[in-house]
Design an enzyme around this catalytic site. Structure first.
Site, PDB file in Angstrom:
ATOM      1  N   GLU A  50       0.380  -1.127  -0.026  1.00  0.00           N
ATOM      2  CA  GLU A  50      -0.200  -0.140   0.255  1.00  0.00           C
ATOM      3  C   GLU A  50       0.703   1.398  -0.108  1.00  0.00           C
ATOM      4  O   GLU A  50       0.623   2.375  -0.021  1.00  0.00           O
ATOM      5  CB  GLU A  50      -1.062  -0.151   1.078  1.00  0.00           C
ATOM      6  CG  GLU A  50      -0.008  -0.666   2.819  1.00  0.00           C
ATOM      7  CD  GLU A  50      -1.282  -0.711   2.889  1.00  0.00           C
ATOM      8  OE1 GLU A  50      -3.065  -1.129   3.386  1.00  0.00           O
ATOM      9  OE2 GLU A  50      -0.984  -1.265   4.368  1.00  0.00           O
ATOM     10  N   ASP A 105      -4.901   2.825   0.590  1.00  0.00           N
ATOM     11  CA  ASP A 105      -3.873   3.331   0.671  1.00  0.00           C
ATOM     12  C   ASP A 105      -2.943   3.433  -0.111  1.00  0.00           C
ATOM     13  O   ASP A 105      -2.616   4.866  -0.244  1.00  0.00           O
ATOM     14  CB  ASP A 105      -3.371   2.737   2.308  1.00  0.00           C
ATOM     15  CG  ASP A 105      -4.206   3.062   3.820  1.00  0.00           C
ATOM     16  OD1 ASP A 105      -4.332   4.166   3.450  1.00  0.00           O
ATOM     17  OD2 ASP A 105      -3.955   2.446   4.086  1.00  0.00           O
ATOM     18  N   CYS A 118      -7.201  -6.160  -1.656  1.00  0.00           N
ATOM     19  CA  CYS A 118      -8.291  -6.490   0.121  1.00  0.00           C
ATOM     20  C   CYS A 118      -8.526  -5.146  -0.054  1.00  0.00           C
ATOM     21  O   CYS A 118      -9.412  -4.940   1.151  1.00  0.00           O
ATOM     22  CB  CYS A 118      -7.657  -7.404   1.415  1.00  0.00           C
ATOM     23  SG  CYS A 118      -5.973  -5.924   1.576  1.00  0.00           S
TER      24      CYS A 118
HETATM   25  C1  PEP Z   1      -6.320  -1.010   1.965  1.00  0.00           C
HETATM   26  O1  PEP Z   1      -5.656   0.262   2.379  1.00  0.00           O
HETATM   27  O2  PEP Z   1      -6.815  -0.557   1.284  1.00  0.00           O
HETATM   28  C2  PEP Z   1      -6.455  -1.823   3.168  1.00  0.00           C
HETATM   29  C3  PEP Z   1      -7.543  -2.789   2.899  1.00  0.00           C
HETATM   30  O3  PEP Z   1      -6.324  -1.567   4.110  1.00  0.00           O
HETATM   31  P1  PEP Z   1      -7.251   0.049   5.186  1.00  0.00           P
HETATM   32  O4  PEP Z   1      -8.239   0.202   4.849  1.00  0.00           O
HETATM   33  O5  PEP Z   1      -7.954  -0.625   6.421  1.00  0.00           O
HETATM   34  O6  PEP Z   1      -6.181   0.784   5.335  1.00  0.00           O
HETATM   35 MG    MG Z   2      -4.582   0.063   4.021  1.00  0.00          MG
END
Ligand code: PEP
Ligand code: MG
Length: 943
Positions: free
Chosen positions: A805, A829, A876
């Site tokens: 990320e 991110d 994800c």
């Molecule tokens: C993301 O950054 O895409 C991620 C899955 O983490 P979060 O949304 O929890 O920061």
């Molecule tokens: Mg993230």
């Protein structure tokens, strides 16, 4: 008018404790007929709120507003404690108590004259003073000389000294330094070849304000006019005269170099500094308590922040005494300036907000001066929404909806601001809180899903928190009514939290406002506006958790919010409920009027106000088809997701709550692709110990029944915080101590979590990943800690990977690919960092589209590097379930998609319609596009 005179000084007082000193003071005030004897309690209460220590061995004890009824006559007494009295926990010792008995704001004048004196080093003079005159002398000897930007005029067209003089006098009059333009004639004294000077003494009976300097220059000569009171700081005056006499100043005049003139005189020029203004709304002006709050806030940055009242002199906002010396009263404009190229510039909006919010006091809505556009910039458009056409905003939750608009705006309530008997107000508040708690308990009992129950359980906990229950007590003790004190307290609490620049704390602020509103309505005996009976489209500025409780998905057809982005709270709430939603459409939506017909497509991210019947029918037909599609998808949820040409893609679930695992599996999840353990931690009120963690993780493993579990170790910081892990506020939290950076700072957290995970897995399929890895050293340091844990708890079914990320990791992915077992791309991110758009920004987040070719290119590069080393890649972030992204991600070679449980069945069904070879072609085209819009257009209007 209050004044500091020798006959108000009481020498040789003694006290061994502060309480004794306050008693002595109250006895003096009482004996002199200024107060009743019970003013002592008012003095004590005030000190309990915060110490009145000013500096230089001086305190200003005064009663609370509540104790004003004990004031018989306004007055001031200066009580000298030659042996000193310890005044506060910081160990400050007071030698002079300037005790004030005042029924209103007269004490501000005292503060003003006093604090001017405090700028100089008078502590010793005060401590060793042996007579009243010495004290008055020490306090009054250093009246400053105002030198300010507004009193320096460098573009004069005056052609004679007389004209320069008239203009200087005019300036002084405009700034309230002199009474009349008719001044005795003065012969200017030449100070240099280009500068001359006139000094007007107070004895000329013209000076009404503090001593001041005005300079008027016309490129050939400058005339300085100084007004001097009897108490003017003579050494300062002679310093100024030295500057005016200097050749440098003459040169600056002759070259018309205003900046140099200001510099030589030590004046800050707002033209170089960032500026912001706000009207002071505090009823009693900028007195000690709000000034303390302001100076504390200003001290949070290292750059200088100065403030002036109206066109007055700037003083440092970090200095309590300087702030008090402004004597600012309600309605005056505070003009702030921030030192260029320092952290002070970015801090200005917070100061303005804090002043608007009352600096800890109840204020009626203050107005911001016209020049301050900061708030405007951050507020989404309020443009009128035209009827009959598609308006695009941020897609938040898929689905089509049509219904009448039901607009819920923040309501303004009216109630008495003050009340007579604080104890009665407290009882009203406690009763209201109990009633709200009872309502919340009912909501928890009837909650439609675990997330919602959890939100309201947390609200009950907030209302059981002593700090919340009794936080408003001070306000009531100060004479406010229960609703006024409660509203002010909650608003201040919420603002303070929201201002920490922390997404999770900001959400807690929203929770606080939510319970705040509920208790307020109870106090006022009001109920919330009733929703229509027919299916409706809920339209709000933003969603708060309470909206969720009142939502009946059979009646709420859709949701539109004025603010928010795809990964904002409102979007996540809507998705969890499966209600079609669009967020961040701008404030104009709040003005379309209740009962107006609205059509929205949450998946495509558009809405139409007053749509034509044809459009509605077309969309309804499409909706029927989609429902059928969903029904079929759910029927086949348990089957694998295999493309038409035999390529299998794993579809997994994103979880933040261990109890949801079984449900995710029932929805077709082939594993957990992202367990957000920071959310699991958040469900505990304190750091969960290893056994508690093991119990949580075992629940997930048991429900997964052999399916893989990808766990992300704690991702704290940035937009997430643990209440029991206080973090210093950061200027740029998303670029700060976040994810792995924090864990490496606090390795004990990481070590115990890794231990709990490995022990809970008991050899089952465990995949651990580290969040926010940007540099290979971070990965290796984290991996090293894991290896140490593995020595004690070996595991032979373990994969170790990283969240991808941070752009640097994506750029250097070939190096990582040699060492990690897998990558999981956090597109939320990654997108915000690649595009430099805050994912929660009310205006910009709609442009943080993970389908931007720059993000896709990094994903492509990741897949290539990973596959070259036999490693797998998952996605994800929210992009994984975006129907427009699914074929592209598959075409790029992504092996696993992980998403919220409600998206799994439909995504699996979509994958089954995709041809892998065509998807590869599509992906290639996407990589060549120049914008996210172009990428989305590759697949036509519908996915
Ligand atoms: C993301 O950054 O895409 C991620 C899955 O983490 P979060 O949304 O929890 O920061
Ligand atoms: Mg993230």
């Amino acid at each position: 008018m209050l004044s500091l005179t020798a006959d108000s000084v009481r020498m040789q007082a003694t006290a061994s404790t502060k309480d004794e000193a306050l008693l002595t003071i109250s006895e003096i005030l009482h004996a002199d007929g200024l107060t009743q004897s019970d003013y002592f309690q008012g003095l004590k209460d005030r000190e309990n709120q915060s110490s009145t220590y000013l500096g230089q061995g001086i305190a200003i004890p005064h009663g609370t507003p509540n104790s004003r009824s004990s004031v018989l006559k306004t007055g001031v007494r200066l009580v000298h404690f030659a042996d000193g009295v310890k005044w506060n926990d910081a160990g400050d010792v007071v030698y002079l108590a300037v005790a004030i008995a005042a029924q209103s704001d007269e004490h501000l004048q005292i503060l003003q004259s006093l604090t001017r004196a405090l700028g100089d080093d008078i502590a010793d003079k005060i401590r060793t003073a042996s007579s009243a005159d010495e004290i008055i002398d020490a306090l009054g000897a250093t009246s400053s000389l105002a030198i300010q930007d507004g009193l320096i005029k460098t573009d004069s067209t005056a052609t004679s000294t007389d004209e320069l003089y008239l203009q200087a006098v005019q300036l002084l009059k405009t700034h309230g330094m002199i009474q009349s333009l008719f001044l005795p004639t003065h012969q200017p004294t030449a100070l240099s070849q280009a500068v001359s000077c006139v000094v007007l003494e107070e004895s000329a009976r013209t000076v009404i304000g503090e001593s001041a300097l005005a300079v008027v220059a016309n490129q050939q000569q400058a005339l300085a006019v100084i007004t001097a009171t009897d108490k003017v700081d003579r050494s300062k005056l002679s310093d100024v005269l030295d500057v005016l006499m200097d050749d440098d100043f003459a040169n600056a005049v002759l070259t018309n170099n205003r900046k140099a003139m200001l510099n030589l005189l030590g004046v800050d020029s707002p033209s170089d500094w960032a500026t912001a203004s706000v009207v002071l709304a505090n009823e009693h002006g900028l007195h000690a308590r709000p000034a303390t709050a302001l100076s504390e806030l200003a001290k949070e940055v290292s750059g200088e922040i100065k403030v002036a009242v109206d066109h007055g002199a700037y003083v440092s906002a970090k200095s309590l005494t300087r702030l008090l010396s402004l004597g600012a009263v309600k309605g005056q404009t505070l003009n702030f300036i921030a030192e260029p190229a320092t952290d002070a510039v970015a801090h200005l909006p917070r100061l303005i907000e804090a002043v608007q919010a009352g600096l800890g006091e109840v204020v009626s809505a203050p107005s911001v001066s016209a020049g301050d556009t900061l708030a405007d910039i951050a507020t989404p458009s309020t443009e009128m929404i035209a009827n009959g056409i598609k308006h695009y905003a941020v897609s938040a939750s898929q689905g089509l909806a049509v219904g009448e608009a039901y607009i819920v705006k923040d309501e303004r309530h009216t109630y008495p601001m003050t009340a007579q008997i604080p104890s009665e107000e407290m009882t009203k508040l406690l009763t209201a809180i109990e009633a709200v708690k009872a309502d919340l308990k009912e909501l928890v009992a009837n909650a439609k899903n675990a997330d919602i129950a959890q939100i309201f359980t947390a609200h009950i906990a907030l209302l059981e928190d002593e700090e919340v229950i009794y936080g408003a007590k001070d306000g009531m003790d100060d004479g406010l009514s229960a609703p006024a004190a409660w509203h002010a307290f909650i608003e201040q609490l919420a603002k303070t939290q929201a201002s920490l620049n922390n997404h999770l704390l900001a959400e807690r602020a929203q929770d606080l406002r939510d319970i705040g509103q509920k208790v307020l309505l109870k106090l006022l005996g009001k109920t919330q506006k009733q929703a229509p009976q027919n299916p409706y489209v809920l339209i709000k500025e933003d969603l708060v958790p309470s909206d969720v409780a009142n939502l009946d998905p059979t009646r709420v057809a859709g949701i539109i919010t004025a603010v928010g982005g795809a990964s904002s709270h409102s979007a996540i709430v809507a998705r969890a409920l499966g209600i079609p939603a669009i967020v961040g459409v701008g404030q104009g939506i709040l003005e379309i009027g209740d009962a107006t017909q609205v059509l929205l497509d949450g998946g495509e991210g558009w809405f139409v106000v007053e749509p034509s019947q044809t459009l509605i029918s077309d969309c309804q037909e499409a909706q029927v088809a989609r429902r059928e599609q969903k029904r079929l998808a759910v029927q086949h949820a348990a089957e694998p997701a295999i493309t038409t040409d035999g390529h299998r893609v794993e579809i997994a679930a994103n979880l933040g709550n261990v109890a949801d695992t079984a449900n995710a599996v029932a929805n077709g999840a082939e594993g957990v692709g992202l367990l957000r353990t920071e959310l699991v931690f958040m469900s505990h009120s304190q750091v969960p110990d290893i056994d508690t963690q093991i119990a949580d993780y075992e629940q997930v493993f048991d429900a997964l029944d052999g399916r893989p579990l990808v766990v992300r170790v704690l991702d704290i910081g940035g937009d997430k915080a643990l209440p029991y892990l206080p973090m210093p506020s950061e200027e740029n939290p998303f670029l700060g101590l976040r994810g792995i950076r924090l864990l490496l700072e606090r390795p004990e957290f990481l070590r115990s979590q890794l231990t709990a995970l490995i022990r809970a897995s008991r050899g089952r399929d465990l995949r651990i990943m580290f969040p926010m890895i940007g540099r290979i050293e971070e990965w290796r340091a984290a991996r090293k800690i894991l290896d140490e844990v593995l020595i004690e708890y070996p595991h032979d079914n373990l994969q170790v990977g990283i969240m991808l990320e941070v752009p640097s990791a994506a750029v250097m992915v070939d190096h990582f690919a040699k060492e990690v077992d897998f990558f999981s791309v956090g597109t939320n991110d990654l997108t915000q960092y690649v595009l430099a758009i805050d994912r929660g920004h009310p205006l910009l987040s709609k442009d943080a589209d993970g389908l931007h070719p720059s993000v896709l290119r990094l994903i492509a590069q990741t897949v290539t590097a990973a596959h070259a080393h036999g490693k797998w890649v998952g996605v994800c972030g929210e992009l994984a379930s975006d129907p427009k992204a699914v074929p592209i991600l598959i075409g790029l070679g992504v092996d696993e998609l992980s998403m919220s449980g409600s998206s799994i069945a439909l995504t699996k069904a979509q994958v089954r319609t995709i041809n892998y070879e065509s998807a590869k072609v599509l992906a290639k085209q996407a990589l060549e596009c120049e914008s996210a819009k172009q990428v989305r257009a590759l697949q036509g209007a519908s996915s």
